[in-house]
Design an enzyme around this catalytic site. Structure first.
Site, PDB file in Angstrom:
ATOM      1  N   SER A  83       9.312  35.086 -19.510  1.00 46.19           N
ATOM      2  CA  SER A  83       8.605  33.812 -19.348  1.00 46.19           C
ATOM      3  C   SER A  83       7.111  34.105 -19.289  1.00 46.19           C
ATOM      4  O   SER A  83       6.693  35.248 -19.431  1.00 46.19           O
ATOM      5  CB  SER A  83       9.096  33.098 -18.103  1.00 46.19           C
ATOM      6  OG  SER A  83       8.929  33.954 -17.008  1.00 46.19           O
ATOM      7  N   LYS A 116       1.100  26.269 -27.225  1.00 44.17           N
ATOM      8  CA  LYS A 116       2.365  26.461 -26.518  1.00 44.17           C
ATOM      9  C   LYS A 116       3.273  25.295 -26.892  1.00 44.17           C
ATOM     10  O   LYS A 116       3.054  24.159 -26.466  1.00 44.17           O
ATOM     11  CB  LYS A 116       2.147  26.497 -25.010  1.00 44.17           C
ATOM     12  CG  LYS A 116       3.424  26.801 -24.246  1.00 44.17           C
ATOM     13  CD  LYS A 116       3.142  27.082 -22.783  1.00 44.17           C
ATOM     14  CE  LYS A 116       4.362  27.629 -22.063  1.00 44.17           C
ATOM     15  NZ  LYS A 116       5.500  26.729 -22.048  1.00 44.17           N
ATOM     16  N   LYS A 315      -2.110  25.550 -19.212  1.00 48.59           N
ATOM     17  CA  LYS A 315      -1.370  24.303 -19.430  1.00 48.59           C
ATOM     18  C   LYS A 315      -2.287  23.087 -19.591  1.00 48.59           C
ATOM     19  O   LYS A 315      -3.397  23.058 -19.074  1.00 48.59           O
ATOM     20  CB  LYS A 315      -0.421  24.062 -18.242  1.00 48.59           C
ATOM     21  CG  LYS A 315       0.600  25.159 -18.021  1.00 48.59           C
ATOM     22  CD  LYS A 315       1.634  25.243 -19.114  1.00 48.59           C
ATOM     23  CE  LYS A 315       2.759  24.257 -18.919  1.00 48.59           C
ATOM     24  NZ  LYS A 315       3.763  24.675 -17.939  1.00 48.59           N
ATOM     25  N   CYS A 416       5.525 -21.825 -23.250  1.00 47.55           N
ATOM     26  CA  CYS A 416       5.577 -23.251 -23.624  1.00 47.55           C
ATOM     27  C   CYS A 416       6.803 -23.974 -23.063  1.00 47.55           C
ATOM     28  O   CYS A 416       6.970 -25.167 -23.275  1.00 47.55           O
ATOM     29  CB  CYS A 416       5.550 -23.393 -25.137  1.00 47.55           C
ATOM     30  SG  CYS A 416       7.102 -22.919 -25.920  1.00 47.55           S
ATOM     31  N   CYS A 437       4.318 -23.604 -29.622  1.00 55.09           N
ATOM     32  CA  CYS A 437       4.164 -22.639 -28.521  1.00 55.09           C
ATOM     33  C   CYS A 437       2.820 -21.961 -28.722  1.00 55.09           C
ATOM     34  O   CYS A 437       2.587 -21.325 -29.759  1.00 55.09           O
ATOM     35  CB  CYS A 437       5.295 -21.617 -28.550  1.00 55.09           C
ATOM     36  SG  CYS A 437       5.042 -20.220 -27.429  1.00 55.09           S
TER      37      CYS A 437
HETATM   38  S1  IVH Z   1       5.260  33.980 -25.811  1.00 57.18           S
HETATM   39  C1  IVH Z   1       6.238  37.521 -23.674  1.00 57.18           C
HETATM   40  N1  IVH Z   1       4.200  32.053 -27.231  1.00 57.18           N
HETATM   41  O1  IVH Z   1       6.978  29.313 -23.352  1.00 57.18           O
HETATM   42  C2  IVH Z   1       5.793  36.165 -23.943  1.00 57.18           C
HETATM   43  N2  IVH Z   1       5.882  31.492 -25.681  1.00 57.18           N
HETATM   44  O2  IVH Z   1       7.066  30.187 -20.459  1.00 57.18           O
HETATM   45  C3  IVH Z   1       6.904  35.258 -24.150  1.00 57.18           C
HETATM   46  N3  IVH Z   1       6.464  29.118 -25.664  1.00 57.18           N
HETATM   47  O3  IVH Z   1      10.252  30.350 -23.082  1.00 57.18           O
HETATM   48  C4  IVH Z   1       6.602  33.954 -24.668  1.00 57.18           C
HETATM   49  N4  IVH Z   1       5.074  28.495 -27.234  1.00 57.18           N
HETATM   50  O4  IVH Z   1       9.723  29.046 -25.128  1.00 57.18           O
HETATM   51  C5  IVH Z   1       5.089  32.372 -26.286  1.00 57.18           C
HETATM   52  N5  IVH Z   1       3.213  30.438 -28.593  1.00 57.18           N
HETATM   53  C6  IVH Z   1       4.087  30.761 -27.651  1.00 57.18           C
HETATM   54  C7  IVH Z   1       4.913  29.811 -27.050  1.00 57.18           C
HETATM   55  C8  IVH Z   1       5.799  30.214 -26.057  1.00 57.18           C
HETATM   56  C9  IVH Z   1       6.017  28.103 -26.398  1.00 57.18           C
HETATM   57  C10 IVH Z   1       7.492  28.990 -24.614  1.00 57.18           C
HETATM   58  C11 IVH Z   1       8.652  29.880 -24.808  1.00 57.18           C
HETATM   59  C12 IVH Z   1       8.953  30.544 -23.496  1.00 57.18           C
HETATM   60  C13 IVH Z   1       8.023  29.838 -22.579  1.00 57.18           C
HETATM   61  C14 IVH Z   1       7.447  30.825 -21.599  1.00 57.18           C
END
Ligand code: IVH
Length: 674
Positions: A83, A116, A315, A416, A437
């Site tokens: 993540s 993202k 974000k 109306c 109306c």
């Molecule tokens: S890189 C090691 N790049 O974000 C890095 N993730 O919170 C792994 N996501 O589950 C993720 N766009 O589904 C990466 N350009 C992007 C992304 C991305 C969306 C999502 C992805 C992951 C989540 C991580």
């Protein structure tokens, strides 16, 4: 054809089609017309039908499997899916930058910035270039097997193309649904009385987890690759930019919104730039991801718990917020349709204060089980009107049953007090008041003055309301007897504006028959039908005299529309207004001479964004050549002209075997016809 000969031809066709797919989906630069593409596909299908032994799993004909799976099996990722750490403001971004610079003992860093995607992470395994499995992220180590569904996504190559195909490659990316695809899907669902999806992400998730790939194939899913997991191959991948470029060369779609950024300030600027364009992007994003570009530096930084130290997601504010629904009011439209509108406790959704949201109609309120007093999710994306997405049922109990009220559609019009009726089979309730109306009357005048109708410059909604409320006008015909002096006496209206309005009214008198018919606002007679009527009859008198039987012989005019037209011209009130308008000087050229237009009788659909012309220009051009331009693709459509980011209409055209033209071929075609 002999088997050997067929084998060679099938192989050549597969390679060619894969290359064309690559050009289309990855490079965004189609090199053949859709017609030619379809011909190749049909030829391959024919060979594979005759010689079934020649079918391979990566054949472009094999995207959609015939049998549903019984359950989603588990798949272990070769390298875990991680993540991302989050940042919510500039300070957190600067802290991230400082932290890793110190760890690496460097004074500056190069990042790769990318959007993202707000979709679902998937891991696609390719062995020797062939797609083997595709799985959801799951808990990061093990996900669900969605191979049968990922194969149906047109952007995902079933086999990699280009040089140095790796023995093994885990592609990491996101499955998303575009706004357009999402809206079209929900409209289809609504028509079929099936589940409405709350947002594109949920729709993508629901579509990806289907057991039957045929269902998924009809859902407008897209895919973008943003990284790799396990990898065995000869190419040396030394930076993230390298990886993205290589993925693209192997035929995988990567986002066009990626940028190499030198230092943290460039990252912050990029985040602001993407943020400003967020609503214009084809799909939802929830932030910008910054990754240290050099793989050697990534290695050195390593991981904390389940997230890499070398990447961060900065974000954006969410597009959905929670607020309380204070009341439901009813708005009356031009056709008398009553639309329930939610009055909300003001809430800031991604930078804009939202106080109202559409609830569409009573069925939608029932389907979503929305009650007055409920706490609800409100979503605002792009230019669309804010929407109540779902109710938080848990909070209903907190509120206490007494504070929650059911919405009841009024039985009389709130404006109306005429009766409200619902026709059988219709979702909407209507006020039967017609032009008596005031709400409907005002909307009718707004429609009459609008750009595609009489195009009266400067006569906007507010002014129309002011004119009716002050008693200066009651019907559209009164517009042309307005005097400059009387106008100038109105509040907020000076001599100059009054003069301008009179000039605009004068100018609008020189119009066309089709605009005039459209301006009348006959139920279900839009621009296209107005044009058809004008072209067919060439005279208002003849349209007034047409019978339903006669009208129904015209393609595109069904019994309901025919009846609407005939009923409209039967009403004395309408005929009087028309008479007054004509006496006031409204006129159009009677083109008696029959011009043979090259595209007459042909129907076009335009989709996606065009580069050379605007869609409206293309439309006007086609119309001037006799074509009909409609909004949806059906079996009757002759051509679909597509631009960038074309979505479901394009797919529908392919499905129905309708000739599609990219902008270049389209321009060539009209040049030739001219
Ligand atoms: S890189 C090691 N790049 O974000 C890095 N993730 O919170 C792994 N996501 O589950 C993720 N766009 O589904 C990466 N350009 C992007 C992304 C991305 C969306 C999502 C992805 C992951 C989540 C991580």
């Amino acid at each position: 054809m002999q088997l050997e000969q067929a084998r060679h031809r099938a192989e050549a066709l597969r390679q060619l089609i894969n290359k064309l797919n690559y050009q289309y989906y990855v490079l965004d630069a189609p090199s053949v017309s859709d017609n030619e593409y379809d011909k190749l596909m049909r030829e391959l299908v024919a060979i594979e039908t005759e010689f079934s032994v020649l079918i391979t799993s990566d054949s472009p004909t094999q995207r959609v499997g015939v049998t549903p799976v019984s359950e989603l099996k588990e798949v272990k990722h070769l390298v875990p899916m991680l993540s991302l750490g989050n940042a919510f403001n500039e300070d957190e971004m600067r802290a991230f930058n400082k932290r890793i610079k110190e760890k690496l003992s460097v004074s500056s860093l190069v990042f790769s910035g990318e959007t993202k995607f707000d979709g679902l992470a998937v891991n696609i395994l390719y062995e020797n270039g062939l797609l083997i499995t595709a799985a959801t992220r799951g808990d990061g180590s093990t996900g669900e097997d969605v191979t049968h569904n990922v194969r149906t996504i047109p952007q995902v190559p079933l086999c990699l193309v280009g040089e140095n195909i790796p023995q093994l490659l885990e592609v990491r990316g996101e499955v998303v649904m575009t706004h357009k695809g999402f809206a079209a899907l929900n409209n289809r669902q609504r028509e079929k009385d099936e589940k409405i999806f709350a947002n594109p992400r949920n729709a993508a998730a629901g579509s990806l987890r289907q057991l039957d790939p045929k269902v998924t194939a009809e859902r407008p899913l897209s895919f973008f690759a943003y990284g790799i997991g396990d990898y065995k191959g000869n190419t040396n991948l030394t930076s993230h930019t390298n990886i993205l470029r290589q993925l693209k060369e192997w035929g995988l779609p990567v986002s066009t919104e990626t940028k190499s950024l030198d230092g943290i300030d460039a990252c912050l600027d990029y985040h602001a730039e993407i943020g400003a364009r967020r609503s214009e992007l084809a799909h939802d994003i929830d932030g910008v991801v910054f990754k240290v570009n050099e793989i050697s530096q990534q290695r050195e930084l390593g991981f904390v718990s389940r997230a890499p130290r070398w990447a961060i997601a900065y974000k954006f504010p969410p597009l959905e917020e929670i607020t309380q629904l204070l009341d439901i009011e009813v708005q009356v439209g031009r056709t008398g349709a009553l639309t329930p509108v939610a009055r909300l406790s003001p809430v800031n959704v991604a930078g804009v204060t939202v106080t109202n949201a559409t609830l569409h109609n009573i069925d939608e309120i029932k389907r979503k089980d929305i009650k007055i007093g409920d706490w609800v999710y409100v979503r605002r994306a792009g230019d669309v009107i804010p929407e109540v997405v779902a109710v938080i049922k848990e909070r209903r109990a907190d509120a206490g049953e007494n504070d929650i009220r059911e919405f009841i559609m009024p039985t009389v019009c709130p404006v109306c007090e005429s009766d409200v009726v619902r026709q059988e089979g219709e979702a909407v309730y209507r006020c039967i008041g017609g032009l008596s109306c005031s709400a409907q009357n005002i909307q009718a005048i707004i429609h009459f003055a609008s750009r595609k109708a009489m195009n009266i410059d400067g006569l906007g909604d507010k002014l129309i309301i002011q004119l009716t409320e002050s008693g200066l006008i009651t019907t559209v015909a009164d517009l042309y007897s307005l005097s400059q002096e009387k106008l100038a006496e109105l509040e907020r209206m000076g001599t100059k504006s009054a003069e301008n309005l009179i000039a605009a009214l004068d100018k609008s008198k020189d119009t066309t028959l089709e605009r005039f018919i459209y301006a009348m606002g006959i139920r279900e007679v839009g621009e296209a039908t107005a044009r058809t009527l004008a072209m067919k009859y060439k005279s208002l008198d003849l349209i007034e005299q047409a019978t339903t039987e006669e009208l129904e012989t015209i393609s595109d005019i069904g019994p309901v529309v025919a009846l609407n037209i005939v009923s409209f011209f039967k009403q004395k009130h309408n005929l009087e207004i028309i008479q007054r308008l004509l006496v006031a000087g409204i006129h159009w050229d009677n083109k008696d001479d029959e011009i043979d237009l090259v595209f007459s009788g042909m129907s076009f659909v335009l989709t996606g964004s065009l580069q050379v012309m605007t869609r409206d220009e293309a439309k006007q051009k086609l119309i001037s050549m006799g074509a009909k331009v409609t909004g949806s693709v059906s079996k009757k459509t002759n051509y679909v002209v597509f631009g960038e980011n074309a979505g479901s209409k394009y797919e529908k055209a392919i499905e129905l075997g309708i000739t599609t033209l990219n902008e270049e071929s389209f321009i060539k075609m009209i040049e030739k016809e001219k």
